[in-house]
Design a protein around this motif. Structure first.
Motif, PDB file in Angstrom:
ATOM      1  N   VAL A  22       0.843  -1.205   0.000  1.00  0.00           N
ATOM      2  CA  VAL A  22       0.000   0.000   0.000  1.00  0.00           C
ATOM      3  C   VAL A  22       0.873   1.248   0.000  1.00  0.00           C
ATOM      4  N   CYS A  37       0.720   5.652   0.289  1.00  0.00           N
ATOM      5  CA  CYS A  37      -0.142   6.755   0.723  1.00  0.00           C
ATOM      6  C   CYS A  37       0.436   8.094   0.271  1.00  0.00           C
ATOM      7  N   GLU A  53      -5.982  11.069  -3.229  1.00  0.00           N
ATOM      8  CA  GLU A  53      -6.200   9.757  -3.866  1.00  0.00           C
ATOM      9  C   GLU A  53      -5.556   9.742  -5.249  1.00  0.00           C
ATOM     10  N   GLN A  61      -2.721   7.179  -6.380  1.00  0.00           N
ATOM     11  CA  GLN A  61      -2.936   6.219  -7.474  1.00  0.00           C
ATOM     12  C   GLN A  61      -1.819   6.333  -8.513  1.00  0.00           C
ATOM     13  N   ALA A 118       1.394   4.926  -7.032  1.00  0.00           N
ATOM     14  CA  ALA A 118       1.308   3.471  -6.860  1.00  0.00           C
ATOM     15  C   ALA A 118       1.571   2.782  -8.197  1.00  0.00           C
ATOM     16  N   ALA A 143       0.545  -2.265  -4.910  1.00  0.00           N
ATOM     17  CA  ALA A 143      -0.718  -2.916  -5.271  1.00  0.00           C
ATOM     18  C   ALA A 143      -1.908  -1.983  -5.071  1.00  0.00           C
ATOM     19  N   ARG A 144      -1.875  -1.215  -3.960  1.00  0.00           N
ATOM     20  CA  ARG A 144      -3.018  -0.358  -3.654  1.00  0.00           C
ATOM     21  C   ARG A 144      -2.558   1.031  -3.241  1.00  0.00           C
ATOM     22  N   THR A 202      -3.847   4.897  -1.177  1.00  0.00           N
ATOM     23  CA  THR A 202      -4.806   5.547  -0.285  1.00  0.00           C
ATOM     24  C   THR A 202      -4.320   6.958   0.038  1.00  0.00           C
ATOM     25  N   ASP A 237      -3.718  -1.699   7.691  1.00  0.00           N
ATOM     26  CA  ASP A 237      -3.880  -2.747   6.670  1.00  0.00           C
ATOM     27  C   ASP A 237      -3.125  -4.024   7.079  1.00  0.00           C
ATOM     28  N   GLN A 249      -2.098  -6.369   5.327  1.00  0.00           N
ATOM     29  CA  GLN A 249      -1.061  -6.738   4.346  1.00  0.00           C
ATOM     30  C   GLN A 249       0.258  -6.005   4.603  1.00  0.00           C
TER      31      GLN A 249
END
Ligand SMILES: NC(=O)c1ccc[n+]([C@@H]2O[C@H](COP(=O)([O-])OP(=O)(O)OC[C@H]3O[C@@H](n4cnc5c(N)ncnc54)[C@H](O)[C@@H]3O)[C@@H](O)[C@H]2O)c1
Length: 369
Positions: free
Chosen positions: A39, A41, A45, A49, A52, A58-59, A61, A70, A72
């Motif tokens: 993840v 940050c 957003e 994105q 990332a 992978a994700r 935020t 999280d 993970q």
């Protein structure tokens, strides 16, 4: 641990270095767990994105608390501005995550103390981004000192100069706000202190001076007052009667990353400069005076862990490689193995020294650390 999940907070200058380190550590060293870039940050957003996608996470935020929560995520890289480190690091440790936080710990000593306390209470590994101590050159210098190559050390002098704030018209940023700390003292002088701590020990007492070359800088709403000092000087009393001096400036035109270390001993001198960090210069006072002079030793496969990056001598390492070595040190510590790194307790000793230097600058006399 077969694999480890990473959360990265912040993707600016240092965030990218951490992302590259997490990507490179397994290919370079081979002996680490698989790294899952889980993840990332950022402040929005949209930016999260975008980064990332670029950094292979992978994700994404915009909520750092969600990243820390999280399942993970096993380890959190914190690369945000200094005033945010304490809250993020403490929350991560309390959530049972390991932490790799950029230096310095926090502008306020009380926050740095709470960070060290949280690390101790968590039983997790927490280290700081003191990358320069990871250099093969610094490891080689440590060996030279241990072997007595330059005799008994009597004096260390470290200068750290850059020019990214030398222009008076450089826009105002978080680095010029009092909430970020003292300025060059906690932004830069912490690096010389990390080198001195690694090579020679902690100062017992300090003397200091700070100065502010520019009163204000341009800002969107006109000019804004500079609240931090971009130049700092400190004298140190080190173990064994070694005299120390640190000079740092963020306004030194022409100096790009001049982290220059000189260690003087009873038989010789060691000199190193981060701008040429694949070289160590050694002077030993022996033989005919006519033949004496500095020898320049080029770092290569014999200077570990250069060989992990490239087998060929003369091809040279770069700054991001130091971050990969630091990342591997973190992973070794997580695996319960020894590794050179500045943990939160050692980092706290550096922060105490910084605050003592600032106090010495205020009161105009030597201060015990
Ligand atoms: N180890 C080193 O050699 C070294 C060098 C430079 C900077 N640093 C340290 O790294 C840290 C960051 O400095 P930088 O130069 O990378 O700054 P930077 O401004 O380039 O990057 C900071 C990033 O954090 C993001 N951010 C801010 N608030 C956030 C939040 N609440 N949530 C998520 N992201 C947020 C910003 O959007 C930005 O992308 C500082 O502590 C600095 O002292 C260390």
């Amino acid at each position: 641990m077969a694999s480890i999940g990473v959360g990265l907070i912040g993707t600016g200058y240092m965030g990218k270095c951490h992302a590259l380190a997490w990507t490179g550590v397994k290919p370079v060293f081979g002996d680490t767990p698989d790294v899952r870039r889980a993840v990332l940050c950022e402040v929005t957003e949209e930016l999260a994105q975008k980064r990332a996608g670029e950094f292979g996470f992978a994700r994404a935020t915009a909520d750092w608390r969600a990243l820390i929560a999280d399942p993970q995520v096993d380890v959190v890289s914190i690369t945000t501005p200094n005033p945010l480190h304490a809250e993020m690091a403490i929350a991560a440790l309390q959530a049972g995550k390991h932490v790799w936080c950029e230096k310095p710990m926090a502008p306020r000593l009380g926050d740095a103390e709470r960070m060290a306390e949280a690390a101790r209470a968590s039983g997790r590994i927490a280290i700081l981004g003191y990358n320069y101590i990871q250099s093969p050159a610094v490891r080689y210098i440590r060996g030279l000192l241990d072997d007595g190559t330059i005799g008994a050390v009597n004096h260390v002098r470290v200068e750290m100069d850059e020019d990214f704030m030398a222009d008076p018209e450089q826009p105002h940023s978080w680095r010029s706000e009092a909430s970020a700390g003292y300025g060059a003292l906690d932004d830069f002088a912490v690096h010389p202190l990390s080198l001195i701590a690694t090579l020679l020990g902690r100062p017992a007492s300090v003397f200091g001076e700070m100065s502010k070359p520019y009163a204000d800088r341009p800002h969107a709403d006109g000019r804004r007052a500079v609240e931090t000092s971009d130049i700092a000087t400190a004298l140190l009393r080190l173990p064994g009667g070694i005299a120390g001096a640190i000079h740092v400036s963020r306004c030194a035109w022409g100096r790009k990353s001049r982290l220059q270390l000189q260690i003087f001993g009873s038989r010789g001198t060691i000199a190193f400069d981060q701008e040429r960090f694949n070289e160590v210069r050694v002077y030993v006072a022996q033989g005919r005076p006519a033949d004496q002079g500095f020898r320049t030793i080029l770092m290569g496969p014999a200077h570990k862990p250069y060989d992990r990056f490239i087998v060929a001598p003369g091809h040279q390492m770069g700054f991001n490689d130091l971050k990969i070595i630091e990342c591997r040190a973190l992973l070794r510590r997580i695996a319960g193995e020894p590794a050179v790194a500045i943990d939160f307790d050692e980092g706290l000793a550096i922060e105490r020294t910084i605050h003592a230097i600032a106090q010495a600058s205020r009161v105009g006399r030597w201060v015990e650390v």
